[in-house]
Write a protein that holds these residues in place. Sequence first.
Motif, PDB file in Angstrom:
ATOM      1  N   MET A  14       0.831  -1.214   0.000  1.00 31.00           N
ATOM      2  CA  MET A  14       0.000   0.000   0.000  1.00 31.00           C
ATOM      3  C   MET A  14       0.868   1.267   0.000  1.00 31.00           C
ATOM      4  O   MET A  14       0.656   2.146  -0.840  1.00 31.00           O
ATOM      5  N   PRO A  15       1.861   1.382   0.886  1.00 28.05           N
ATOM      6  CA  PRO A  15       2.724   2.580   0.795  1.00 28.05           C
ATOM      7  C   PRO A  15       3.523   2.625  -0.499  1.00 28.05           C
ATOM      8  O   PRO A  15       3.734   3.700  -1.064  1.00 28.05           O
ATOM      9  N   ALA A  16       3.942   1.461  -1.002  1.00 26.87           N
ATOM     10  CA  ALA A  16       4.682   1.438  -2.273  1.00 26.87           C
ATOM     11  C   ALA A  16       3.806   1.966  -3.407  1.00 26.87           C
ATOM     12  O   ALA A  16       4.267   2.719  -4.267  1.00 26.87           O
ATOM     13  N   GLY A  17       2.527   1.575  -3.396  1.00 27.71           N
ATOM     14  CA  GLY A  17       1.616   2.068  -4.416  1.00 27.71           C
ATOM     15  C   GLY A  17       1.389   3.570  -4.310  1.00 27.71           C
ATOM     16  O   GLY A  17       1.311   4.279  -5.320  1.00 27.71           O
ATOM     17  N   LEU A  18       1.297   4.054  -3.074  1.00 25.21           N
ATOM     18  CA  LEU A  18       1.119   5.494  -2.848  1.00 25.21           C
ATOM     19  C   LEU A  18       2.327   6.268  -3.373  1.00 25.21           C
ATOM     20  O   LEU A  18       2.175   7.306  -4.038  1.00 25.21           O
ATOM     21  N   TRP A  19       3.527   5.764  -3.087  1.00 27.85           N
ATOM     22  CA  TRP A  19       4.734   6.427  -3.573  1.00 27.85           C
ATOM     23  C   TRP A  19       4.810   6.409  -5.089  1.00 27.85           C
ATOM     24  O   TRP A  19       5.288   7.365  -5.706  1.00 27.85           O
ATOM     25  N   ALA A  20       4.350   5.327  -5.704  1.00 28.95           N
ATOM     26  CA  ALA A  20       4.397   5.225  -7.163  1.00 28.95           C
ATOM     27  C   ALA A  20       3.588   6.342  -7.809  1.00 28.95           C
ATOM     28  O   ALA A  20       3.953   6.849  -8.874  1.00 28.95           O
ATOM     29  N   GLU A  21       2.494   6.736  -7.157  1.00 25.05           N
ATOM     30  CA  GLU A  21       1.663   7.815  -7.710  1.00 25.05           C
ATOM     31  C   GLU A  21       2.411   9.145  -7.758  1.00 25.05           C
ATOM     32  O   GLU A  21       2.174   9.965  -8.648  1.00 25.05           O
ATOM     33  N   THR A  22       3.299   9.349  -6.806  1.00 28.08           N
ATOM     34  CA  THR A  22       3.983  10.643  -6.714  1.00 28.08           C
ATOM     35  C   THR A  22       5.421  10.605  -7.233  1.00 28.08           C
ATOM     36  O   THR A  22       5.928  11.615  -7.724  1.00 28.08           O
ATOM     37  N   ARG A  23       6.071   9.428  -7.150  1.00 25.09           N
ATOM     38  CA  ARG A  23       7.479   9.359  -7.521  1.00 25.09           C
ATOM     39  C   ARG A  23       7.735   8.668  -8.848  1.00 25.09           C
ATOM     40  O   ARG A  23       8.832   8.749  -9.387  1.00 25.09           O
ATOM     41  N   LEU A  36      -3.096  -0.710  -7.233  1.00 26.95           N
ATOM     42  CA  LEU A  36      -2.662  -1.643  -6.193  1.00 26.95           C
ATOM     43  C   LEU A  36      -3.004  -1.129  -4.805  1.00 26.95           C
ATOM     44  O   LEU A  36      -3.434  -1.899  -3.938  1.00 26.95           O
ATOM     45  N   MET A  37      -2.833   0.165  -4.613  1.00 26.21           N
ATOM     46  CA  MET A  37      -3.109   0.741  -3.299  1.00 26.21           C
ATOM     47  C   MET A  37      -4.594   0.597  -2.949  1.00 26.21           C
ATOM     48  O   MET A  37      -4.949   0.194  -1.838  1.00 26.21           O
ATOM     49  N   VAL A  38      -5.466   0.890  -3.896  1.00 29.67           N
ATOM     50  CA  VAL A  38      -6.904   0.782  -3.661  1.00 29.67           C
ATOM     51  C   VAL A  38      -7.311  -0.666  -3.415  1.00 29.67           C
ATOM     52  O   VAL A  38      -8.052  -0.976  -2.474  1.00 29.67           O
ATOM     53  N   GLN A  67      10.585  -3.996   4.802  1.00 30.91           N
ATOM     54  CA  GLN A  67      11.087  -2.661   5.132  1.00 30.91           C
ATOM     55  C   GLN A  67      12.314  -2.334   4.297  1.00 30.91           C
ATOM     56  O   GLN A  67      12.516  -1.186   3.884  1.00 30.91           O
ATOM     57  N   GLY A  68      13.126  -3.357   4.029  1.00 33.66           N
ATOM     58  CA  GLY A  68      14.284  -3.168   3.159  1.00 33.66           C
ATOM     59  C   GLY A  68      13.861  -2.799   1.739  1.00 33.66           C
ATOM     60  O   GLY A  68      14.491  -1.945   1.094  1.00 33.66           O
ATOM     61  N   TRP A  69      12.795  -3.438   1.242  1.00 33.05           N
ATOM     62  CA  TRP A  69      12.291  -3.106  -0.103  1.00 33.05           C
ATOM     63  C   TRP A  69      11.751  -1.687  -0.144  1.00 33.05           C
ATOM     64  O   TRP A  69      11.962  -0.961  -1.125  1.00 33.05           O
ATOM     65  N   LEU A  70      11.068  -1.258   0.921  1.00 35.07           N
ATOM     66  CA  LEU A  70      10.561   0.102   0.975  1.00 35.07           C
ATOM     67  C   LEU A  70      11.712   1.113   1.005  1.00 35.07           C
ATOM     68  O   LEU A  70      11.641   2.170   0.360  1.00 35.07           O
ATOM     69  N   SER A  71      12.763   0.776   1.735  1.00 39.54           N
ATOM     70  CA  SER A  71      13.938   1.655   1.773  1.00 39.54           C
ATOM     71  C   SER A  71      14.576   1.750   0.396  1.00 39.54           C
ATOM     72  O   SER A  71      15.031   2.825  -0.028  1.00 39.54           O
ATOM     73  N   GLU A  72      14.607   0.618  -0.308  1.00 36.59           N
ATOM     74  CA  GLU A  72      15.162   0.603  -1.663  1.00 36.59           C
ATOM     75  C   GLU A  72      14.366   1.538  -2.578  1.00 36.59           C
ATOM     76  O   GLU A  72      14.940   2.270  -3.383  1.00 36.59           O
ATOM     77  N   LEU A  73      13.052   1.523  -2.424  1.00 36.73           N
ATOM     78  CA  LEU A  73      12.217   2.419  -3.221  1.00 36.73           C
ATOM     79  C   LEU A  73      12.455   3.880  -2.830  1.00 36.73           C
ATOM     80  O   LEU A  73      12.568   4.751  -3.701  1.00 36.73           O
ATOM     81  N   PHE A  86      10.149  -0.723  -8.376  1.00 36.01           N
ATOM     82  CA  PHE A  86       8.744  -0.922  -8.035  1.00 36.01           C
ATOM     83  C   PHE A  86       8.162  -2.117  -8.794  1.00 36.01           C
ATOM     84  O   PHE A  86       7.567  -3.024  -8.195  1.00 36.01           O
ATOM     85  N   ALA A  87       8.331  -2.120 -10.109  1.00 34.02           N
ATOM     86  CA  ALA A  87       7.749  -3.192 -10.932  1.00 34.02           C
ATOM     87  C   ALA A  87       8.323  -4.551 -10.568  1.00 34.02           C
ATOM     88  O   ALA A  87       7.580  -5.539 -10.454  1.00 34.02           O
ATOM     89  N   ASN A  88       9.623  -4.627 -10.356  1.00 33.31           N
ATOM     90  CA  ASN A  88      10.253  -5.923 -10.124  1.00 33.31           C
ATOM     91  C   ASN A  88      10.064  -6.435  -8.704  1.00 33.31           C
ATOM     92  O   ASN A  88       9.808  -7.629  -8.511  1.00 33.31           O
ATOM     93  N   ARG A  89      10.177  -5.574  -7.716  1.00 33.99           N
ATOM     94  CA  ARG A  89       9.978  -6.019  -6.328  1.00 33.99           C
ATOM     95  C   ARG A  89       8.541  -6.474  -6.099  1.00 33.99           C
ATOM     96  O   ARG A  89       8.290  -7.523  -5.504  1.00 33.99           O
ATOM     97  N   LEU A  90       7.599  -5.693  -6.597  1.00 34.15           N
ATOM     98  CA  LEU A  90       6.200  -6.044  -6.351  1.00 34.15           C
ATOM     99  C   LEU A  90       5.762  -7.239  -7.183  1.00 34.15           C
ATOM    100  O   LEU A  90       4.973  -8.057  -6.720  1.00 34.15           O
ATOM    101  N   ARG A  91       6.283  -7.361  -8.396  1.00 27.02           N
ATOM    102  CA  ARG A  91       5.921  -8.536  -9.212  1.00 27.02           C
ATOM    103  C   ARG A  91       6.441  -9.812  -8.566  1.00 27.02           C
ATOM    104  O   ARG A  91       5.733 -10.823  -8.501  1.00 27.02           O
ATOM    105  N   ALA A  92       7.674  -9.796  -8.060  1.00 25.53           N
ATOM    106  CA  ALA A  92       8.239 -10.978  -7.399  1.00 25.53           C
ATOM    107  C   ALA A  92       7.454 -11.324  -6.134  1.00 25.53           C
ATOM    108  O   ALA A  92       7.144 -12.498  -5.880  1.00 25.53           O
ATOM    109  N   ALA A  93       7.100 -10.304  -5.351  1.00 27.09           N
ATOM    110  CA  ALA A  93       6.357 -10.537  -4.107  1.00 27.09           C
ATOM    111  C   ALA A  93       4.961 -11.087  -4.394  1.00 27.09           C
ATOM    112  O   ALA A  93       4.482 -11.996  -3.707  1.00 27.09           O
ATOM    113  N   HIS A  94       4.306 -10.565  -5.419  1.00 26.88           N
ATOM    114  CA  HIS A  94       2.976 -11.064  -5.782  1.00 26.88           C
ATOM    115  C   HIS A  94       3.036 -12.516  -6.246  1.00 26.88           C
ATOM    116  O   HIS A  94       2.121 -13.297  -5.983  1.00 26.88           O
TER     117      HIS A  94
END
Length: 201
Positions: A14-23, A36-38, A67-73, A86-94
């Motif tokens: 959810m925070p990763a998705g929020l950051w993607a909207e702005t970053r 994803l966030m919604v 937390q390490g992945w979030l720091s990486e982002l 974003f695309a690779n970390r979240l795709r692997a986690a999913h």
Amino acid sequence: MLLTKVRQAGLWEMPAGLWAETRGASPQVKAVGAALMVDHGRIDVLTRQLAAKLGVALPDEPSAEQQGWLSELQNAATPQDFDRIFANRLRAAHGQVFAIIASVRAGTRNPEIRDYATVANQAVLRHMTLLESTGLVDYSALPQSSGSTTAAPAGAALDLRTTDVLTAAALVLVLGGATTAGVRYVKSGRRLRPKSGESHG
């Protein structure tokens, strides 16, 4: 386990998705992040409701790895780097949670968990497809499928003998031929019933 894993996934996605909207650099990444966030927000509500009903304690923060992945982002040098991470970390986690959901959905005896797993399965599959639509996923870096890559004889997965497969193939040919002959028979205008005055003998 399923409720915990899905809750844990949402806590960092959810925070990763929020950051993607702005970053994010790409409009596609921004749109995927918002979706994803919604979705995770909605699934999180279902997760907490079902966990409360079943008496399951849920985590309240991302794992150390997440937390390490979030720091990486957060530390991405450029918006383009952010998009790629974003695309690779979240795709692997999913992909990892997708396998867990599918396993639970296939074997659970609990109808509520079955329904929940169905909803979660559909959402995670949709998310993987969205992440792949960015064109940034490095498929060679994803964990290999646990399915066997060793060629097996036809019918091995169903525990069929070779003779069973050959018999089935022969039946398909026979039935296919019979169907074709039947169609031709009907088209020829012939009647199955004898005309008036004709004998059955």
